[in-house]
Design a protein around this motif. Structure first.
Motif, PDB file in Angstrom:
ATOM      1  N   PHE A 121      19.916   5.119  10.444  1.00 61.84           N
ATOM      2  CA  PHE A 121      19.618   5.782   9.165  1.00 61.84           C
ATOM      3  C   PHE A 121      18.131   5.591   8.902  1.00 61.84           C
ATOM      4  N   ARG A 122      17.639   6.360   7.946  1.00 56.95           N
ATOM      5  CA  ARG A 122      16.238   6.256   7.534  1.00 56.95           C
ATOM      6  C   ARG A 122      15.995   4.868   6.940  1.00 56.95           C
TER       7      ARG A 122
ATOM      8  N   GLU B 286      20.873 -11.835  12.893  1.00 57.97           N
ATOM      9  CA  GLU B 286      20.347 -11.466  14.204  1.00 57.97           C
ATOM     10  C   GLU B 286      21.342 -11.832  15.305  1.00 57.97           C
TER      11      GLU B 286
ATOM     12  N   ARG C 177      24.264  -9.433  15.063  1.00 51.53           N
ATOM     13  CA  ARG C 177      23.860  -8.076  15.444  1.00 51.53           C
ATOM     14  C   ARG C 177      23.793  -7.945  16.963  1.00 51.53           C
ATOM     15  N   LEU C 178      23.145  -8.937  17.603  1.00 51.60           N
ATOM     16  CA  LEU C 178      22.999  -8.864  19.055  1.00 51.60           C
ATOM     17  C   LEU C 178      24.359  -8.899  19.740  1.00 51.60           C
TER      18      LEU C 178
ATOM     19  N   LYS D 285      15.785   2.032   8.456  1.00 52.43           N
ATOM     20  CA  LYS D 285      16.504   0.935   9.092  1.00 52.43           C
ATOM     21  C   LYS D 285      15.552  -0.202   9.492  1.00 52.43           C
ATOM     22  N   ALA D 286      14.370   0.204  10.033  1.00 49.83           N
ATOM     23  CA  ALA D 286      13.389  -0.818  10.425  1.00 49.83           C
ATOM     24  C   ALA D 286      12.952  -1.626   9.214  1.00 49.83           C
TER      25      ALA D 286
ATOM     26  N   TYR E 209       9.619 -20.568  -4.202  1.00 46.54           N
ATOM     27  CA  TYR E 209       8.983 -20.112  -5.430  1.00 46.54           C
ATOM     28  C   TYR E 209       9.646 -18.835  -5.935  1.00 46.54           C
TER      29      TYR E 209
ATOM     30  N   LEU F  27      26.049  -5.589  19.391  1.00 47.88           N
ATOM     31  CA  LEU F  27      25.457  -4.606  20.306  1.00 47.88           C
ATOM     32  C   LEU F  27      26.038  -4.747  21.697  1.00 47.88           C
TER      33      LEU F  27
ATOM     34  N   GLN G 267      15.642  -4.039   8.277  1.00 52.41           N
ATOM     35  CA  GLN G 267      15.669  -5.161   9.206  1.00 52.41           C
ATOM     36  C   GLN G 267      14.497  -6.118   8.951  1.00 52.41           C
ATOM     37  N   GLY G 268      13.337  -5.537   8.684  1.00 52.98           N
ATOM     38  CA  GLY G 268      12.177  -6.361   8.359  1.00 52.98           C
ATOM     39  C   GLY G 268      12.432  -7.194   7.121  1.00 52.98           C
TER      40      GLY G 268
ATOM     41  N   MET H  83      14.600 -10.079   7.839  1.00 51.05           N
ATOM     42  CA  MET H  83      13.899 -11.107   8.621  1.00 51.05           C
ATOM     43  C   MET H  83      12.891 -11.900   7.787  1.00 51.05           C
TER      44      MET H  83
ATOM     45  N   LEU I  60      12.595 -15.657   7.482  1.00 50.86           N
ATOM     46  CA  LEU I  60      12.265 -16.350   8.726  1.00 50.86           C
ATOM     47  C   LEU I  60      10.754 -16.451   8.900  1.00 50.86           C
ATOM     48  N   VAL I  61      10.034 -15.425   8.416  1.00 48.29           N
ATOM     49  CA  VAL I  61       8.596 -15.387   8.659  1.00 48.29           C
ATOM     50  C   VAL I  61       7.784 -15.797   7.425  1.00 48.29           C
TER      51      VAL I  61
ATOM     52  N   THR J 218      11.626 -18.270  -9.351  1.00 44.17           N
ATOM     53  CA  THR J 218      11.190 -17.243 -10.291  1.00 44.17           C
ATOM     54  C   THR J 218      12.330 -16.291 -10.658  1.00 44.17           C
TER      55      THR J 218
END
Lengths: 262, 229
Positions: free
Chosen positions: B40-41, B108, B111-112, B43-44, B63, B115, B47-48, B51, B54-55, B67
């Motif tokens: 779908f539109r 993740e 998901r893997l 999707k990236a 915080y 797949l 997913q970001g 994630m 994690l980053v 908040t």
């Protein structure tokens, strides 16, 4: 059949590469003076470091305990300003100091509440009144055990016989400035910080703790051993006792040391 | 042997981590399925977004949690009105912080493994007259089981190690929020606590390692079984 989307693996790889790239060449430049100071000194020490002889000095602030650990492990610092004697003496015994530490300022502990506190309509004047007016689920923010502000507060509560009651509400935070933030944000109903901290945030000061219930709150400064300072000389501890430094400390609400040559 | 105080810390840590995994498991399964099986539109972007914990620096996550879920926030106040409990500075806050930070690992891993499930097997089940729910529960899930378990163990161990977000959002309360990293941090604040720190460090390694070994054992058993059938 599947559209190609960046998978989690790519995100992780990117993060790793970025970390590696930024970690290179990040060692402290030894020609610049570095000051480690207790969190409660953030404002005064930043100000003094900016106009220090030989250009702005860089600073690292945090709980006295955490900074002392770093110094013991050889962190590259020139001066350490500690919020209690205990950690300074620990460093002295470990051979980290180049000279005997000297008292540079004194402070007091106060109880603060958020500016929009429900307590504001009828201010509690001491610990017993505060405990009576707290709602269930309220939290009192304290600096952690071992952090000077946390130690002084706990010592005071134990001596005044309130510790077991306060303990029910207490939440420990990593340093005194985190306590200040938690109260200013309204997350804690009350908190215990230094008199000088209460002046730099939008909080109301309820009452001061009786100084007789805890050890004197003294800030000590010392120059660190060459392993920490590097080879550069000419950084004089006297700057912290200059008239200018005195004035900055006083303007921020710190009390001067009791006697000369302490 | 661990002392009573150390047991308290370990038991609390295990409880918090288990609750965090339980809380995040179903949402993670759902999102992982959507990411693995649907296109779908945006999707990236989704997913970001998943994630992000994690980053992002955990302190920032903490915080944000404070908040948006703190006492002065809308959600925090509504929760208090409903339950009479505050979210911030409580065991629940520890669970939420651990769940959020471990969420990407869980999604993740699931998901893997989804797949890796051959969609033709699902088609066969559907063509034999079974509904999508039956197919998902009896065909897809068992085939993806190693990934589900792996994800659960990964996010469990991540929860055991959670410090940054917890310190901000849950604070350091003995017996309520003081799990392993906070207990180590507290000890580090006390001079002369090296032995105690080392003991707790070893116990923490033992607990995390046991979780990982448990996962290896489960995976091996699963392989054996599916090999036989």
């Amino acid at each position: 059949m599947k559209r190609i989307a960046p998978s989690g693996n790519w995100w992780s790889c990117g993060l790793l590469l970025a970390t590696a790239a930024f970690a290179c060449g990040a060692e402290h430049d030894r020609s610049q003076t570095l000051v480690f100071a207790a969190a409660s000194l953030t404002d005064v020490v930043s100000k003094l470091a900016e106009d220090a002889p030989g250009g702005p000095w860089s600073c690292s602030f945090g709980p006295t305990s955490g900074l002392a650990r770093q110094i013991q492990d050889g962190a590259p610092a020139d001066f350490f300003l500690s919020a209690n004697r205990h950690w300074m003496e620990t460093l002295d015994q470990a051979g980290c100091l180049q000279e005997p530490p000297r008292v540079v300022a004194r402070n007091r502990l106060v109880c603060i509440a958020p500016a929009q506190s429900p307590l504001a309509s009828n201010l509690p004047e001491d610990l017993s009144q505060l405990l009576q007016r707290l709602a269930p689920g309220d939290r009192i923010a304290l600096a952690d055990e071992g952090v000077p502000a946390g130690e002084y507060s706990r010592e005071s509560f134990r001596n005044s016989g309130h510790w077991s009651a306060i303990r029910e509400y207490a939440v420990g935070l990593d340093d005194v400035r985190s306590v200040l933030r938690a109260v200013a944000q309204g997350e804690a109903a009350a908190g215990f910080v230094y008199f000088t901290d209460a002046r730099v945030a939008d909080v109301i000061t309820l009452f001061a703790l009786d100084p007789k219930t805890h050890r004197p709150i003294e800030y000590l400064v010392a120059r660190l051993r060459p392993e920490n300072t590097g080879e550069v000389s000419g950084r004089d501890t006297d700057y912290w006792f200059s008239p200018k430094a005195r004035q900055v400390f006083q303007a921020a609400g710190f009390a001067p040391p009791l006697a000369e040559g302490q | 042997m661990p002392s009573a105080a150390e047991w308290q810390v370990l038991a609390l840590a295990a409880r918090i981590a288990a609750a965090a995994v339980l809380l995040s498991f179903l949402p993670a399964l759902l999102l992982a399925w959507v990411l693995a099986r649907r296109s779908f539109r945006g999707k990236a972007l989704l997913q970001g977004f998943i994630m992000l914990p994690l980053v992002m620096p955990p302190v920032v996550t903490g915080y944000l949690l404070l908040t948006f879920l703190g006492r002065s926030s809308f959600i925090g106040r509504s929760w208090f009105a409903l339950t009479g409990h505050h979210l911030a500075y409580s065991t629940t806050a520890c669970v939420l912080a651990a769940a959020v930070v471990g969420f990407p690992l869980l999604v993740e891993a699931i998901r893997l493994s989804l797949l890796g499930v051959d969609p033709r097997l699902e088609s066969v089940s559907r063509s034999l007259g079974r509904g999508p729910t039956f197919t998902f529960i009896r065909i897809t899930l068992p085939l993806a089981l190693p990934g589900l378990l792996g994800g659960a163990v990964l996010s469990f161990t991540r929860a055991l190690g959670e410090f940054g977000a917890t310190m901000i959002f849950a604070g350091n309360i003995e017996g309520e929020t003081r799990q392993i990293p906070l207990a180590v941090y507290t000890l580090l604040n006390l001079p002369g606590s090296e032995t105690a720190v080392m003991r707790l460090t070893l116990l923490s390694i033992a607990l995390s390692l046991s979780a990982l070994l448990f996962m290896a054992w489960l995976t091996a058993r699963h392989r054996q079984r599916s090999g036989r059938s």
